[in-house]
Design an enzyme around this catalytic site. Structure first.
Site, short mmCIF file in Angstrom:
data_model
loop_
_atom_site.label_atom_id
_atom_site.label_comp_id
_atom_site.label_asym_id
_atom_site.label_seq_id
_atom_site.Cartn_x
_atom_site.Cartn_y
_atom_site.Cartn_z
N SER A 126 -5.51 -1.78 5.94
CA SER A 126 -4.03 -2.37 5.58
C SER A 126 -2.95 -1.59 6.66
O SER A 126 -3.00 -0.62 7.03
CB SER A 126 -3.49 -2.09 4.27
OG SER A 126 -2.25 -2.38 3.84
N TYR A 151 -2.66 3.95 -3.36
CA TYR A 151 -3.57 3.08 -2.98
C TYR A 151 -3.38 2.96 -1.33
O TYR A 151 -4.37 3.10 -0.69
CB TYR A 151 -2.73 1.51 -3.37
CG TYR A 151 -3.12 0.54 -2.33
CD1 TYR A 151 -4.31 -0.06 -2.50
CD2 TYR A 151 -2.16 0.25 -1.50
CE1 TYR A 151 -4.65 -0.97 -1.37
CE2 TYR A 151 -2.59 -0.66 -0.46
CZ TYR A 151 -3.68 -1.33 -0.68
OH TYR A 151 -4.00 -2.31 0.59
N LYS A 155 -6.46 3.96 1.67
CA LYS A 155 -6.84 3.48 2.82
C LYS A 155 -6.82 4.38 4.00
O LYS A 155 -7.82 4.26 4.92
CB LYS A 155 -5.73 2.04 3.15
CG LYS A 155 -6.06 1.16 2.06
CD LYS A 155 -7.58 0.19 2.29
CE LYS A 155 -7.57 -0.94 1.39
NZ LYS A 155 -8.79 -1.39 0.90
#
Ligand code: UD1
Length: 350
Positions: A126, A151, A155
């Site tokens: 992302s 989160y 990544k």
């Protein structure tokens, strides 16, 4: 043609990718635990492509179940790994859930790859890894900034795990795809985004508000340093995004990579504000989206959009769809969902 494992294949981006893979002849095995998706997605995929992909209800944190799956489907040549938890706010409340799910799933797959002779790996990353970039548009060489949520941190850590694993063993070949903001639905309206409960992301909130399911959209912050004061993002059509995965897998299978791990931004190169999205949505669909301004949302980046030059030139992939058509597809999908709800209610009454 090659057999591809798609984890998270019944999810939003996963299902659109399965469609594009099957359209060009790849054989797909989906692994998904249906934690944030619905088994009926398989019907949509079958309607569009005429092929029902193999499906296994497996949680990727379950090493043994994955091992058995590889035995059941011999000859898998590549993995596209979507399966992950992705709600920023939830990750702040339940960090261990996010670390366990997102990291364990990746580690399991990487461990199983050499055992089952699978060399090729595509990873869903992302633009969140860039934080607020110092320079825009942001290229793949921009520095990674401290993550603003667990989160986002998963990544970053996952990208590092892939790099370290590949460094330790030249067997692995990987492509990391850094998505900007995927929106829209398949033009057939057979598949699309199916958020559980109150949507966190902008587009499902916009379509649900237009449909009357939500009273009004809160626009988080109108005092940012942007032309209209609202945040700017690079909104990318989900089918365009899905097609990039097909190209990435083919590149790996053809062993065309310049490095063992390659990284690509997947965006349009154009930044649009929240108000741009709302106004364009209203104009192209002829519907109103009641909205008002609310305080800034914690953790939001002011502005970010991609420099997609590397994906354009090296992958030979370019976003094609206009934002107008993409916003129309999102509305068509929401209307389809409304119709399905009506039918279900009518059936329940009978
Ligand atoms: C976030 C994550 C991204 C992740 C994606 C998917 C960050 C910085 N970004 O993207 O990594 O892949 O979610 O879950 O962690 N907005 C409103 N009202 C709403 C909803 C959103 O005004 O009700 C605004 C937001 O403030 C933002 C824009 O719309 O400016 C887009 O928000 P959203 O769709 O949630 O995506 P991101 O936060 O960009």
């Amino acid at each position: 043609m090659a057999k591809i494992l798609v984890t998270g294949g019944t999810g939003y981006i996963g299902s659109h990718t399965v469609v594009e893979l099957q359209k060009v002849g790849f054989e797909v095995v989906i692994v998904d635990n249906l934690s944030n998706s619905n088994i009926e997605v398989l019907n949509g995929i079958e309607k569009i492509t005429g092929i029902r992909p193999a499906f296994e209800n497996i949680d990727c944190t379950d090493y043994m179940a994955l091992d058995r799956m590889f035995e059941k489907y011999p000859g898998i040549e590549a993995i596209i790994h979507f399966a992950a938890s992705k709600a920023v706010g939830e990750s702040v409340e339940k960090p261990l859930l996010y670390y366990r799910n997102n990291l364990t799933s990746l580690i399991n797959l990487l461990q199983l790859m050499p055992i089952h002779k699978v060399k090729h790996f595509v990873f869903s990353s992302s633009c969140t890894v860039y934080g607020q970039p110092d320079e825009l548009p942001v290229t793949e060489n921009a520095p990674i900034k401290p993550a603003l949520s667990p989160y986002g941190n998963t990544k970053q850590i996952c990208e590092e795990i892939i790099q370290d694993t590949s460094h330790s063993n030249p067997f692995y070949r990987a492509i990391i795809l850094r998505y900007f903001n995927p929106i829209g639905a398949h033009p057939s309206a057979e598949i699309g985004e199916l958020p559980n409960g109150v949507p966190n992301n902008l587009l499902p909130y916009v379509t649900q508000t237009a449909a009357g399911l939500r009273k009004e959209l809160k626009v988080f912050g109108n005092d940012y340093n942007t032309p209209d004061g609202t945040c700017i993002r690079d909104y990318i059509n989900v089918v365009d995004l899905a097609k990039a995965h097909v190209i990435a897998v083919q590149r790996l299978l053809d062993e065309k990579g310049e490095k063992a791990v390659e990284i690509f931004n997947l965006g349009t190169g154009t930044g649009l504000s929240v108000l741009d999205i709302v106004n364009t949505f209203e104009r192209v669909n002829g519907v109103k989206v009641p909205h008002s301004f609310a305080p800034r949302r914690e953790g939001d980046i002011e502005k970010v959009w991609a420099d997609p030059t590397r994906a354009n030139t090296v992958l030979g992939w370019k976003a094609q769809e206009t934002v107008e058509d993409t916003l129309k597809s999102a509305w068509t999908w929401e209307c389809r969902l409304a119709k399905l709800r009506e039918e279900k209610a009518a059936n329940a009454e009978e």
